[in-house]
Design a protein around this motif. Structure first.
Motif, PDB file in Angstrom:
ATOM      1  N   LEU A  52      81.506  44.968   4.441  1.00 51.00           N
ATOM      2  CA  LEU A  52      82.431  44.157   4.463  1.00 51.00           C
ATOM      3  C   LEU A  52      82.479  43.659   3.798  1.00 51.00           C
ATOM      4  O   LEU A  52      83.153  42.267   3.968  1.00 51.00           O
ATOM      5  N   LEU A  53      82.864  43.643   2.599  1.00 58.04           N
ATOM      6  CA  LEU A  53      82.835  42.771   1.405  1.00 58.04           C
ATOM      7  C   LEU A  53      84.781  42.036   1.149  1.00 58.04           C
ATOM      8  O   LEU A  53      84.603  40.792   1.698  1.00 58.04           O
ATOM      9  N   LEU A  54      85.619  42.785   1.813  1.00 59.23           N
ATOM     10  CA  LEU A  54      86.814  41.914   2.009  1.00 59.23           C
ATOM     11  C   LEU A  54      87.485  41.621   3.113  1.00 59.23           C
ATOM     12  O   LEU A  54      87.953  43.694   3.671  1.00 59.23           O
ATOM     13  N   PRO A  55      87.248  41.018   4.166  1.00 63.52           N
ATOM     14  CA  PRO A  55      87.707  41.436   5.471  1.00 63.52           C
ATOM     15  C   PRO A  55      88.653  40.738   5.466  1.00 63.52           C
ATOM     16  O   PRO A  55      89.363  40.803   5.562  1.00 63.52           O
ATOM     17  N   PRO A  56      89.361  41.404   6.676  1.00 63.60           N
ATOM     18  CA  PRO A  56      91.093  40.699   6.846  1.00 63.60           C
ATOM     19  C   PRO A  56      91.092  39.429   7.588  1.00 63.60           C
ATOM     20  O   PRO A  56      89.191  39.038   8.317  1.00 63.60           O
ATOM     21  N   ARG A  57      91.734  39.190   8.159  1.00 62.59           N
ATOM     22  CA  ARG A  57      92.274  37.626   8.253  1.00 62.59           C
ATOM     23  C   ARG A  57      91.999  38.511   9.837  1.00 62.59           C
ATOM     24  O   ARG A  57      91.679  39.102  10.550  1.00 62.59           O
ATOM     25  N   ASN A  58      91.190  37.078  10.064  1.00 64.50           N
ATOM     26  CA  ASN A  58      90.316  36.836  11.365  1.00 64.50           C
ATOM     27  C   ASN A  58      89.897  37.524  12.113  1.00 64.50           C
ATOM     28  O   ASN A  58      90.533  38.598  13.163  1.00 64.50           O
ATOM     29  N   PHE A  59      89.057  38.885  11.633  1.00 63.58           N
ATOM     30  CA  PHE A  59      88.381  39.720  11.363  1.00 63.58           C
ATOM     31  C   PHE A  59      86.820  39.303  12.675  1.00 63.58           C
ATOM     32  O   PHE A  59      86.031  38.218  11.885  1.00 63.58           O
ATOM     33  N   GLU A  60      87.591  40.113  13.688  1.00 63.94           N
ATOM     34  CA  GLU A  60      86.243  39.663  14.661  1.00 63.94           C
ATOM     35  C   GLU A  60      84.768  40.627  14.736  1.00 63.94           C
ATOM     36  O   GLU A  60      84.947  41.407  14.825  1.00 63.94           O
ATOM     37  N   GLY A  61      83.247  40.564  13.844  1.00 62.57           N
ATOM     38  CA  GLY A  61      82.450  41.194  13.788  1.00 62.57           C
ATOM     39  C   GLY A  61      81.807  41.800  14.749  1.00 62.57           C
ATOM     40  O   GLY A  61      81.947  41.167  15.723  1.00 62.57           O
ATOM     41  N   HIS A  62      80.553  42.276  14.485  1.00 63.95           N
ATOM     42  CA  HIS A  62      79.901  42.745  15.929  1.00 63.95           C
ATOM     43  C   HIS A  62      78.913  41.874  15.997  1.00 63.95           C
ATOM     44  O   HIS A  62      77.736  41.812  15.336  1.00 63.95           O
ATOM     45  N   TRP A  63      79.015  40.681  16.245  1.00 61.92           N
ATOM     46  CA  TRP A  63      78.245  39.716  16.884  1.00 61.92           C
ATOM     47  C   TRP A  63      77.591  39.480  18.135  1.00 61.92           C
ATOM     48  O   TRP A  63      77.728  39.989  18.454  1.00 61.92           O
ATOM     49  N   SER A  64      76.757  38.286  18.121  1.00 55.33           N
ATOM     50  CA  SER A  64      76.453  38.388  19.250  1.00 55.33           C
ATOM     51  C   SER A  64      76.994  37.513  20.106  1.00 55.33           C
ATOM     52  O   SER A  64      78.414  37.124  20.006  1.00 55.33           O
ATOM     53  N   LEU A  65      76.716  37.670  21.713  1.00 52.81           N
ATOM     54  CA  LEU A  65      77.449  37.362  23.033  1.00 52.81           C
ATOM     55  C   LEU A  65      78.133  35.687  22.174  1.00 52.81           C
ATOM     56  O   LEU A  65      79.280  35.220  22.627  1.00 52.81           O
ATOM     57  N   GLU A  66      76.582  34.792  21.555  1.00 52.93           N
ATOM     58  CA  GLU A  66      76.844  33.260  20.997  1.00 52.93           C
ATOM     59  C   GLU A  66      78.392  33.324  20.079  1.00 52.93           C
ATOM     60  O   GLU A  66      78.872  31.959  20.040  1.00 52.93           O
ATOM     61  N   ASP A  67      78.298  34.137  19.607  1.00 54.53           N
ATOM     62  CA  ASP A  67      79.325  34.272  17.917  1.00 54.53           C
ATOM     63  C   ASP A  67      80.809  34.744  18.761  1.00 54.53           C
ATOM     64  O   ASP A  67      81.310  33.656  18.060  1.00 54.53           O
ATOM     65  N   LYS A  68      80.759  35.938  19.531  1.00 48.32           N
ATOM     66  CA  LYS A  68      81.606  35.946  19.308  1.00 48.32           C
ATOM     67  C   LYS A  68      82.255  35.034  21.017  1.00 48.32           C
ATOM     68  O   LYS A  68      83.912  34.422  20.796  1.00 48.32           O
ATOM     69  N   LYS A  69      81.542  33.618  21.518  1.00 48.70           N
ATOM     70  CA  LYS A  69      81.572  32.755  22.128  1.00 48.70           C
ATOM     71  C   LYS A  69      82.535  31.855  21.215  1.00 48.70           C
ATOM     72  O   LYS A  69      83.961  31.074  21.466  1.00 48.70           O
ATOM     73  N   ALA A  70      81.880  31.459  20.483  1.00 44.88           N
ATOM     74  CA  ALA A  70      81.930  30.556  19.203  1.00 44.88           C
ATOM     75  C   ALA A  70      83.595  31.182  19.012  1.00 44.88           C
ATOM     76  O   ALA A  70      84.364  30.021  18.222  1.00 44.88           O
ATOM     77  N   PHE A  71      84.138  32.010  18.525  1.00 46.88           N
ATOM     78  CA  PHE A  71      85.385  32.812  17.784  1.00 46.88           C
ATOM     79  C   PHE A  71      86.367  32.086  18.851  1.00 46.88           C
ATOM     80  O   PHE A  71      87.389  32.199  18.279  1.00 46.88           O
ATOM     81  N   THR A  72      86.077  32.137  20.043  1.00 45.44           N
ATOM     82  CA  THR A  72      87.297  32.234  20.608  1.00 45.44           C
ATOM     83  C   THR A  72      87.328  30.233  21.115  1.00 45.44           C
ATOM     84  O   THR A  72      87.902  29.818  21.844  1.00 45.44           O
ATOM     85  N   GLU A  73      85.785  29.731  20.928  1.00 49.52           N
ATOM     86  CA  GLU A  73      85.957  27.998  21.223  1.00 49.52           C
ATOM     87  C   GLU A  73      86.063  27.406  20.195  1.00 49.52           C
ATOM     88  O   GLU A  73      86.794  26.389  20.448  1.00 49.52           O
ATOM     89  N   ILE A  74      85.451  27.749  19.374  1.00 45.51           N
ATOM     90  CA  ILE A  74      86.160  26.852  18.243  1.00 45.51           C
ATOM     91  C   ILE A  74      86.696  27.340  17.560  1.00 45.51           C
ATOM     92  O   ILE A  74      86.633  28.440  16.849  1.00 45.51           O
TER      93      ILE A  74
END
Length: 298
Positions: A52-74
């Motif tokens: 994914l060289l050029l991701p779209p805006r606010n792209f939520e990738g296949h992350w860990s649960l911690e990263d997904k939580k950070a995506f919504t909290e930070i």
């Protein structure tokens, strides 16, 4: 460059790229080789074969649960509390300069290493001007796609423009808007072993100066606090692991305690207790000394 080509690691029927990040790959380097026959595809589809060289805006990738939580909290980042100096001193993060745009702001959590693109003038040169004839003519825009292509996982031309502006702004966030970080940059060697004509003077302007001569095509006005979903909607996925890493770190020395103001309420409380408690101890010692003097005199 977008990717660093690897000309000698695969047979002629394959095309390979190098990873300048060692064992760390990131979303832009999911696959380092692909078949030469895939060159017949559209540019964006071909590049998607590497990652994914050029991701779209606010792209939520296949992350860990911690990263997904950070995506919504930070939600935000401030240069006062998130900068290269704090990352280096408190977060123990080392900075490595790279030639590939695809590696910019990638963070290796195992080695505590942050990779930064050393040629920001590439971004400035490729941001479209107001002249319609010059708009979106550079090669990087040929890599963009329409929103309905590749399942909405690739940047449009508007996203590419936003990404180039965000990359330039990221140097200001990390270095330029913080005095200690500007001083840190002066100790770094982003162009070590690179000839003089291969150095990018724009990097020093962005990272080493409190103010720099902005360009009409450059990033928007600097802020004291950046909204990640708006100001860094493309780089958001790369900033979040850094923010989460820094949040898990605590200062270890008195100097770091003084400089770490990420939690201003706790910082004020801590130093108020230290100062008031220290004054109380000094007064108690003085009172004891006076009592001893009085006893001796009598």
């Amino acid at each position: 460059m977008l990717y660093h080509a690897d000309m000698h690691s695969c047979p002629p029927e394959q095309l390979a790229i190098q990873s300048e990040m060692g064992a760390h790959q990131g979303l832009a380097h999911l696959c380092l080789k692909q078949s030469h026959s895939l060159c017949k595809r559209n540019m964006n589809e071909f590049l998607f074969g590497y990652g994914l060289l050029l991701p779209p805006r606010n792209f939520e990738g296949h992350w860990s649960l911690e990263d997904k939580k950070a995506f919504t909290e930070i939600k935000s980042a401030s240069p006062a509390y998130f900068n290269a100096y704090i990352l280096s001193s408190i977060g123990d993060v080392d900075i490595e300069w790279v030639d590939s745009l695809s590696c910019h702001m990638e963070f290796d959590p195992y080695l505590n290493k942050l990779f930064l693109f050393r040629y920001p003038s590439f971004c400035l040169a490729n941001i479209p001007s107001d002249d319609p004839e010059q708009s979106e003519k550079s090669t990087i825009y040929a890599c963009a796609t329409s929103r309905d292509s590749i399942g909405g996982q690739w940047a449009t031309k508007a996203d590419v423009s936003h990404m180039l502006q965000e990359i330039i702004l990221s140097y200001r966030l990390l270095f330029g808007q913080n005095k200690a970080s500007r001083q840190l940059f002066q100790t770094l060697t982003p162009f070590e072993n690179i000839p003089e004509n291969g150095k990018d003077t724009f990097l020093e302007q962005l990272c080493g100066r409190k103010q720099y001569q902005s360009n009409p095509n450059g990033p928007k006005q600097e802020r004291e606090t950046y909204d990640l979903s708006h100001d860094f909607s493309i780089l958001r996925s790369r900033l979040l692991p850094l923010l989460r890493h820094l949040a898990s770190k605590k200062p270890r020395t008195w100097k770091q305690l003084w400089e770490d103001k990420r939690d201003s309420a706790s910082w004020l409380t801590f130093w108020a207790v230290i100062i008031i408690g220290g004054m109380g101890l000094i007064l108690a010692m003085l009172q004891t000394v006076l009592q001893i003097v009085q006893v001796i005199q009598h």
